[in-house]
Every structure is written in structure tokens, then in C-alpha cells.
Design a protein around this motif. Structure first.
Motif, PDB file in Angstrom:
ATOM      1  N   UNK A 119      47.116  40.724  53.868  1.00 21.45           N
ATOM      2  CA  UNK A 119      47.025  41.472  52.610  1.00 21.45           C
ATOM      3  C   UNK A 119      46.255  40.671  51.562  1.00 21.45           C
ATOM      4  N   UNK A 120      46.530  39.375  51.474  1.00 22.89           N
ATOM      5  CA  UNK A 120      45.834  38.532  50.490  1.00 22.89           C
ATOM      6  C   UNK A 120      44.340  38.474  50.789  1.00 22.89           C
ATOM      7  N   UNK A 121      43.988  38.286  52.055  1.00 22.32           N
ATOM      8  CA  UNK A 121      42.561  38.244  52.428  1.00 22.32           C
ATOM      9  C   UNK A 121      41.900  39.583  52.132  1.00 22.32           C
ATOM     10  N   UNK A 122      42.619  40.673  52.396  1.00 13.86           N
ATOM     11  CA  UNK A 122      42.064  42.005  52.134  1.00 13.86           C
ATOM     12  C   UNK A 122      41.836  42.213  50.643  1.00 13.86           C
ATOM     13  N   UNK A 123      42.759  41.718  49.814  1.00 16.90           N
ATOM     14  CA  UNK A 123      42.606  41.854  48.366  1.00 16.90           C
ATOM     15  C   UNK A 123      41.413  41.044  47.868  1.00 16.90           C
ATOM     16  N   UNK A 124      41.249  39.832  48.405  1.00 21.39           N
ATOM     17  CA  UNK A 124      40.117  38.984  48.013  1.00 21.39           C
ATOM     18  C   UNK A 124      38.808  39.623  48.456  1.00 21.39           C
ATOM     19  N   UNK A 125      38.810  40.184  49.659  1.00 16.46           N
ATOM     20  CA  UNK A 125      37.613  40.853  50.167  1.00 16.46           C
ATOM     21  C   UNK A 125      37.291  42.077  49.311  1.00 16.46           C
ATOM     22  N   UNK A 126      38.333  42.811  48.929  1.00 18.36           N
ATOM     23  CA  UNK A 126      38.152  43.995  48.091  1.00 18.36           C
ATOM     24  C   UNK A 126      37.542  43.604  46.744  1.00 18.36           C
ATOM     25  N   UNK A 127      37.936  42.431  46.256  1.00 22.68           N
ATOM     26  CA  UNK A 127      37.399  41.939  44.982  1.00 22.68           C
ATOM     27  C   UNK A 127      36.034  41.287  45.156  1.00 22.68           C
ATOM     28  N   UNK A 128      35.665  40.985  46.395  1.00 21.72           N
ATOM     29  CA  UNK A 128      34.436  40.238  46.633  1.00 21.72           C
ATOM     30  C   UNK A 128      34.549  38.816  46.101  1.00 21.72           C
ATOM     31  N   UNK A 129      35.739  38.249  46.230  1.00 17.08           N
ATOM     32  CA  UNK A 129      36.002  36.932  45.645  1.00 17.08           C
ATOM     33  C   UNK A 129      36.321  35.923  46.746  1.00 17.08           C
ATOM     34  N   UNK A 130      35.602  34.795  46.796  1.00 20.67           N
ATOM     35  CA  UNK A 130      35.966  33.755  47.767  1.00 20.67           C
ATOM     36  C   UNK A 130      37.343  33.183  47.438  1.00 20.67           C
ATOM     37  N   UNK A 131      38.112  32.893  48.481  1.00 23.35           N
ATOM     38  CA  UNK A 131      39.482  32.394  48.284  1.00 23.35           C
ATOM     39  C   UNK A 131      39.493  31.140  47.413  1.00 23.35           C
ATOM     40  N   UNK A 132      38.468  30.294  47.534  1.00 22.30           N
ATOM     41  CA  UNK A 132      38.513  29.026  46.799  1.00 22.30           C
ATOM     42  C   UNK A 132      38.390  29.198  45.280  1.00 22.30           C
TER      43      UNK A 132
ATOM     44  N   UNK B  68      41.971  31.218  36.125  1.00 23.18           N
ATOM     45  CA  UNK B  68      40.887  32.214  36.044  1.00 23.18           C
ATOM     46  C   UNK B  68      41.081  33.418  36.954  1.00 23.18           C
ATOM     47  N   UNK B  69      41.622  33.181  38.146  1.00 25.54           N
ATOM     48  CA  UNK B  69      41.854  34.281  39.094  1.00 25.54           C
ATOM     49  C   UNK B  69      43.264  34.136  39.667  1.00 25.54           C
ATOM     50  N   UNK B  70      44.052  35.186  39.519  1.00 22.36           N
ATOM     51  CA  UNK B  70      45.444  35.143  39.989  1.00 22.36           C
ATOM     52  C   UNK B  70      45.605  36.088  41.184  1.00 22.36           C
ATOM     53  N   UNK B  71      46.186  35.561  42.238  1.00 16.03           N
ATOM     54  CA  UNK B  71      46.550  36.372  43.397  1.00 16.03           C
ATOM     55  C   UNK B  71      48.039  36.699  43.275  1.00 16.03           C
ATOM     56  N   UNK B  72      48.357  37.992  43.341  1.00 19.64           N
ATOM     57  CA  UNK B  72      49.752  38.442  43.270  1.00 19.64           C
ATOM     58  C   UNK B  72      50.052  39.230  44.532  1.00 19.64           C
ATOM     59  N   UNK B  73      51.181  38.980  45.156  1.00 19.41           N
ATOM     60  CA  UNK B  73      51.531  39.729  46.364  1.00 19.41           C
ATOM     61  C   UNK B  73      53.013  40.049  46.363  1.00 19.41           C
ATOM     62  N   UNK B  74      53.361  41.062  47.135  1.00 17.28           N
ATOM     63  CA  UNK B  74      54.768  41.383  47.370  1.00 17.28           C
ATOM     64  C   UNK B  74      54.932  41.626  48.861  1.00 17.28           C
ATOM     65  N   UNK B  75      55.658  40.748  49.511  1.00 18.64           N
ATOM     66  CA  UNK B  75      55.928  40.854  50.941  1.00 18.64           C
ATOM     67  C   UNK B  75      57.353  41.371  51.124  1.00 18.64           C
TER      68      UNK B  75
ATOM     69  N   UNK C 111      51.520  43.913  50.172  1.00 18.07           N
ATOM     70  CA  UNK C 111      50.385  44.373  49.379  1.00 18.07           C
ATOM     71  C   UNK C 111      50.059  43.255  48.390  1.00 18.07           C
ATOM     72  N   UNK C 112      48.766  42.996  48.220  1.00 23.68           N
ATOM     73  CA  UNK C 112      48.331  41.935  47.311  1.00 23.68           C
ATOM     74  C   UNK C 112      47.306  42.488  46.340  1.00 23.68           C
ATOM     75  N   UNK C 113      47.171  41.818  45.205  1.00 25.38           N
ATOM     76  CA  UNK C 113      46.137  42.197  44.246  1.00 25.38           C
ATOM     77  C   UNK C 113      45.549  40.944  43.607  1.00 25.38           C
ATOM     78  N   UNK C 114      44.336  41.115  43.076  1.00 28.02           N
ATOM     79  CA  UNK C 114      43.649  40.026  42.377  1.00 28.02           C
ATOM     80  C   UNK C 114      43.494  40.426  40.924  1.00 28.02           C
ATOM     81  N   UNK C 115      43.886  39.494  40.052  1.00 27.42           N
ATOM     82  CA  UNK C 115      43.906  39.728  38.617  1.00 27.42           C
ATOM     83  C   UNK C 115      42.996  38.693  37.969  1.00 27.42           C
ATOM     84  N   UNK C 116      42.202  39.127  36.997  1.00 23.08           N
ATOM     85  CA  UNK C 116      41.374  38.145  36.282  1.00 23.08           C
ATOM     86  C   UNK C 116      41.123  38.640  34.862  1.00 23.08           C
ATOM     87  N   UNK C 117      40.355  37.873  34.121  1.00 22.17           N
ATOM     88  CA  UNK C 117      40.054  38.269  32.743  1.00 22.17           C
ATOM     89  C   UNK C 117      39.012  39.384  32.745  1.00 22.17           C
TER      90      UNK C 117
END
Ligand SMILES: [Zn+2]
Lengths: 395, 139
Positions: free
Chosen positions: A34-47, A115-122, A227-233
């Protein structure tokens, strides 16, 4: 005057793992999916992720808390994804459900803590009977309930709904409208556990009792998944893969309770209002401004209580308000447009937030509410605890 | 196949001991704040109304009304399998609004139960150590 944080942060990616009753993978592996899918959806590298937040609570008391198997903590995700070498901020919250973790992330971004927050609920789906009471000695407040066979949260919801029906004249027939509407929406949601399973009113009435007056289909469907989501400014949100879904406002349930026993129906209005009033004040929006409402439905009556407590209708009116197609996708206030926890799966409110994001960014496909501009997502039950967000198309 | 499982028993602690000891003597007592007179149940170390720590147990009438009820169909709790489906009632004691006790309602038909129905306490001696306060309908 609205909140100064209005529109300054946004959700830029959503990721679902498979949601199933008995997965082949561990909960930890599903959460990483889910986390990888959220990052991919955002087009954001995990690092680039330097902030983490979750609400890791087990699905019910006694369900087990082994990290990576039954819960997924901040530490687990930190150790299993190639995130920023220097994680700058994290929060693992214990109250308010998952919207509270998002709220923490918003505050951290506004404070420039990251700068970028990953939020998930397992969510784990333990084997054996869901919610079974295992101990033969009941400690604390449970010592006044368990000896009478009253240990499950659904028994308390059943008693609250019994009281509601008695007070306002609602019937099972009214509730059937809500439950079947949710299923109809889930049949348009490929992530939903019940995506391919329709439900008629007859199906609803034929379901077995769990705790009368609640039947099987009044209870959310326990699944295992994440389900995960990516939050940013807002500034960082603009060049991502999809349009941003702005956080316009938030609120938490902050009412004080006099009664000590689990909860009764009597304080649902004041208690839910303590959350909703903050939602509307911070966002400078009102219930009438919502294009849709994603309202927690761990048990079906909770959504009706929220409709009243958040001001979509008057006290005691929700059961009639939801009739005549008003909450259908085509209606004046579509409710739980993705099927809710009842029909998508028990994700403790994360599905509600994900759907609000999908709706305001025109990504809800067959269940899209045309030009949805603002959608609220509220977690929890008004008598217990909860937190909520207003999510908007424009900042 | 195991014999009938034992039902859960209270894990009595310092806060709750006076309640259960009185029940052994077939008396219903509820913790009450000596400063503001608020009844606190389950017992607390600090009053939920005024935050005083001056809390002692006082006898109550044992009469109340059915605030709500449900009929449990799931065998979730050990020892209750043979009684399914069984009734749970939430009793609001006459001494104070929103002061609740949970009970079963044995040997009563579902149709006889209604919100607002009057009930009174009785005591079920489970064994030498444990007595459960329970409620029954007042005719
Ligand atoms: Zn007091």
C-alpha cells in the motif's frame, strides 16, 4: 475567519493493498504494498519521505499486537522501506482513529518539521470468531460487563440503536436503505471487498442477527489489508502525478463525558458536534457545501448519528433524510460513495479519507460525483471518539 | 469436547472490591462522591463530575428503568453458548441519570422487554466467592 492552515497541505497519493479476508501475505507485506502504491500514485521516490504517521491499534481488544503480523507500526515501515536516510518526524497516535494521524501530519508540515508524510492504516483480521472474549477473568470496567456476556462493541452499538429507534421511530426498514445504498456504491469500487456482490433489501432482511437490532450487514466487513496516503505542503503538491486534494479543515471529538459506562446514545449530538463544529469553522464551509460525505460506518447506525451531529439534518431526522434517493450517488448528498466500511472493508476510516481524495480529484471513475468540490471524511462514532477532515478541490 | 465453559468472572481490584463484597451480602452499593454527591460507576479514584477523591460506597435502592437492551446471538463469550440468544439490558438506576448497570434478563420473552420498563435488583449467588447483582422486571 477560517483556519490559517486551510489549503496549505494536500494529499497527493493514495495506495491500496489487496483487501481480503485471509491473505497469503503478511500484514506487513500488504502494508508495504500500500505504501509503495501511494508513493507511485504520487510519483514520489521513497527516499523523499521524511515524515511518518499511523494509528496502529488492533481491530479489537485482545486481537494481538505483533508488529508486521497483527499491527504495522512506524518503526516497521521505517525499517522496511528505503525512505529518507534522516526521518525528520513521526507520530504514532493512540486516539481519534486514522484522521487524527493525518491531522498530526498536517500540523507537522505546517510547522516545517518535514516535507513529505506517509500515512497508513493497516488492519488485521484475526482468525477465529471476530471479537471473541478470551479471558475468564474480566479486569477493569469489563468486570461489570463480561460476567453478563456483554463484551463486544457491537452489543453497545445495538443498545444505542435500539434507543434511537425507540426515541425517534426509526425501523430496520429505514436502515436497509442506507446499507443497500452503500453496497450499490461498492459495486462501483474495484477496491471493495464486495465489489462483485450486490445486495437487495431482501438480502438485508434475510441476514442473521448479530446482536438484535443489528444484523450481519449492519456490521462492517473485517478484512486484512492496508491503505496509505502521501501528504505534503501545497507548494510541493502541484507537480505531482495527480491533482492535489487540499486539506481545508480538520476537527477532533473533544466532548467530556459524565457517564462512565461504555456509552449511551444520549450524548451523540453534543459529542459529534464537538468535532463537526471544528470542521466547519476551520474550513469556513458548511454541511450544505459538501458535494458528498464519507461518514464512518463501523456499524450502520453510526453514519446516521454523524449526519445529525455534523448538521446535515436535524436531530432524529437522519433515518428519514436518507430515504428517497437523497444519499445515492445521484442524490443531493451522496454518502459513503465508495461503499463504506460496510461494503469496502473495515479500514477504520482510511477508506473514507481515500474516497474523499478520489472524489475531489475526479478520480472516482464510475462513482464520481460530478465536479465534487468539497467532501468531508469523518472517523469514529460520535459517542466515542473520532476525527475528521474537509478535503477540497481548490486550496 | 470440553465440559461447559465457565463464564467470565470479575477480576476484583481495590477500587471495585466494596461493590462485590456488598453483593456477596446481597446489597447493591455504588461509589458516591462525598463532595458533590455524584454517583460514579464503574468506580473511579477521582470523581468524574468534580474531580474530588472523597469517594465512598453508598447503598442504592436497586430500582431502575431499562435504558436499552439487545439480544445477543453470537457465541463470543465463554460460558454463554447454551443460553443463546440471550438478553442484555442496560439499567439506568433511579438515583441518577446516566448511571448504568448491565444485566441479563432471564426467563423473560423478548416481547416483554421495553425501554422504560421498571426493574429491580436481585442477587445470584454463583458460588462461595461470587454473587452477581442482576435485575428483573417489576410486574
Ligand atoms: Zn464529585
Amino acid at each position: 475567519m477560517s483556519w490559517q492552515g486551510k489549503g496549505k497541505t494536500a494529499i497527493v497519493g493514495i495506495g491500496y493493498s489487496e483487501l481480503s479476508r485471509r491473505p497469503q501475505k503478511s500484514l506487513g507485506a500488504l502494508s508495504l504494498d500500500a505504501c509503495r502504491a501511494a508513493l507511485d500514485d504520487a510519483g514520489l521516490p521513497a527516499e523523499q519521505v521524511d515524515g511518518l504517521a499511523t494509528f496502529p491499534e488492533a481491530p479489537f481488544h485482545g486481537a494481538g499486537t505483533q508488529d508486521g503480523e497483527q499491527i504495522v507500526s512506524v518503526e516497521y515501515v521505517m525499517n522496511h522501506l528505503p525512505l529518507a536516510p534522516d526521518i525528520r518526524w513521526y507520530a504514532q497516535i493512540e486516539t481519534g482513529l486514522i484522521a487524527s494521524a493525518v491531522i498530526e501530519g498536517v500540523n507537522a508540515l505546517l510547522a516545517e518539521a518535514c516535507e513529505y508524510v506517509l500515512v497508513w492504516r493497516a488492519l488485521h483480521n484475526p482468525r477465529g470468531r471476530y471479537g471473541a472474549w478470551s479471558g475468564n477473568r474480566a479486569p477493569g470496567d469489563a468486570q461489570f460487563m463480561a460476567p453478563y456476556g456483554c463484551t463486544s462493541i457491537f452489543q453497545w452499538h445495538a443498545m444505542a440503536w435500539q434507543r434511537y429507534m425507540h426515541r425517534y421511530g426509526a425501523t430496520r426498514d429505514h436502515l436497509a436503505t442506507f446499507v443497500t445504498n452503500s453496497r450499490r456504491n461498492a459495486n462501483l469500487n474495484p477496491n471493495a471487498y464486495f465489489y462483485t456482490t450486490p445486495m437487495t433489501r431482501e438480502d438485508y432482511f434475510a441476514a442473521r442477527w448479530i446482536a438484535e437490532p443489528l444484523c450481519l450487514f449492519d456490521c462492517d466487513i473485517p478484512v486484512e489489508g492496508c491503505v496509505a496516503l502521501v501528504l505534503t505542503t501545497a507548494e510541493r503538491a502541484v507537480d505531482r502525478r495527480h491533482p492535489p486534494a487540499y486539506i481545508a479543515g480538520y476537527g477532533q471529538n473533544t466532548s467530556r463525558r459524565r457517564a462512565l459506562f461504555h456509552y449511551s446514545l444520549d450524548n451523540y449530538m453534543e459529542s459529534g458536534h464537538s468535532l463537526a463544529s471544528k470542521l466547519w469553522a476551520s474550513s469556513d464551509l458548511r454541511p450544505q457545501d459538501m458535494s458528498a460525505a464519507e461518514l464512518y460506518d463501523g456499524f450502520s447506525p453510526s453514519t446516521l448519528y454523524w449526519l445529525e451531529a455534523a448538521g446535515f439534518c436535524g436531530q432524529g431526522e437522519a433515518y428519514s433524510f436518507i430515504q428517497d434517493g437523497r444519499i445515492a450517488l445521484e442524490g443531493e448528498l451522496p454518502v459513503n460513495t465508495f461503499g463504506g466500511s460496510l461494503s469496502e472493508g473495515r479500514l477504520h476510516g482510511m477508506g473514507h479519507i481515500a474516497e474523499a481524495v478520489m472524489q475531489v480529484t475526479d478520480r472516482a471513475e464510475k462513482r464520481q460525483v460530478p465536479s465534487a468540490s468539497a467532501v468531508c471524511a469523518i472517523d469514529g462514532s460520535p459517542m466515542l471518539r473520532g476525527s475528521g477532515l474537509v478535503i477540497t478541490r481548490e486550496p | 469436547m470440553a465440559a461447559t465453559q465457565e463464564k467470565p468472572r470479575p477480576l476484583i481490584d481495590d477500587l471495585t472490591r466494596p461493590f462485590w463484597e456488598a453483593a456477596r451480602e446481597h446489597r447493591l452499593v455504588i461509589q458516591r462522591c462525598q463532595d458533590c454527591r455524584y454517583f460514579n460507576h464503574p468506580p473511579r479514584s477521582v470523581c468524574n463530575a468534580c474531580h474530588s477523591a472523597a469517594l465512598t460506597f453508598e447503598p442504592v435502592s436497586g430500582r431502575g428503568t431499562i435504558y436499552s437492551f439487545s439480544v445477543m446471538y453470537q457465541p463470543n463469550v465463554a460460558g454463554f453458548g447454551d443460553e443463546l440468544p440471550y438478553l442484555n439490558i442496560l439499567v439506568e438506576l433511579e438515583e441518577q441519570p446516566q448511571i448504568f448497570l448491565v444485566s441479563n434478563l432471564s426467563e423473560v420473552q423478548r416481547e416483554q422487554v421495553r425501554i422504560g420498563g421498571q426493574v429491580e435488583v436481585y442477587f445470584e449467588d454463583v458460588d462461595a466467592e461470587l454473587t452477581l447483582p442482576k435485575f428483573r422486571l417489576i410486574a
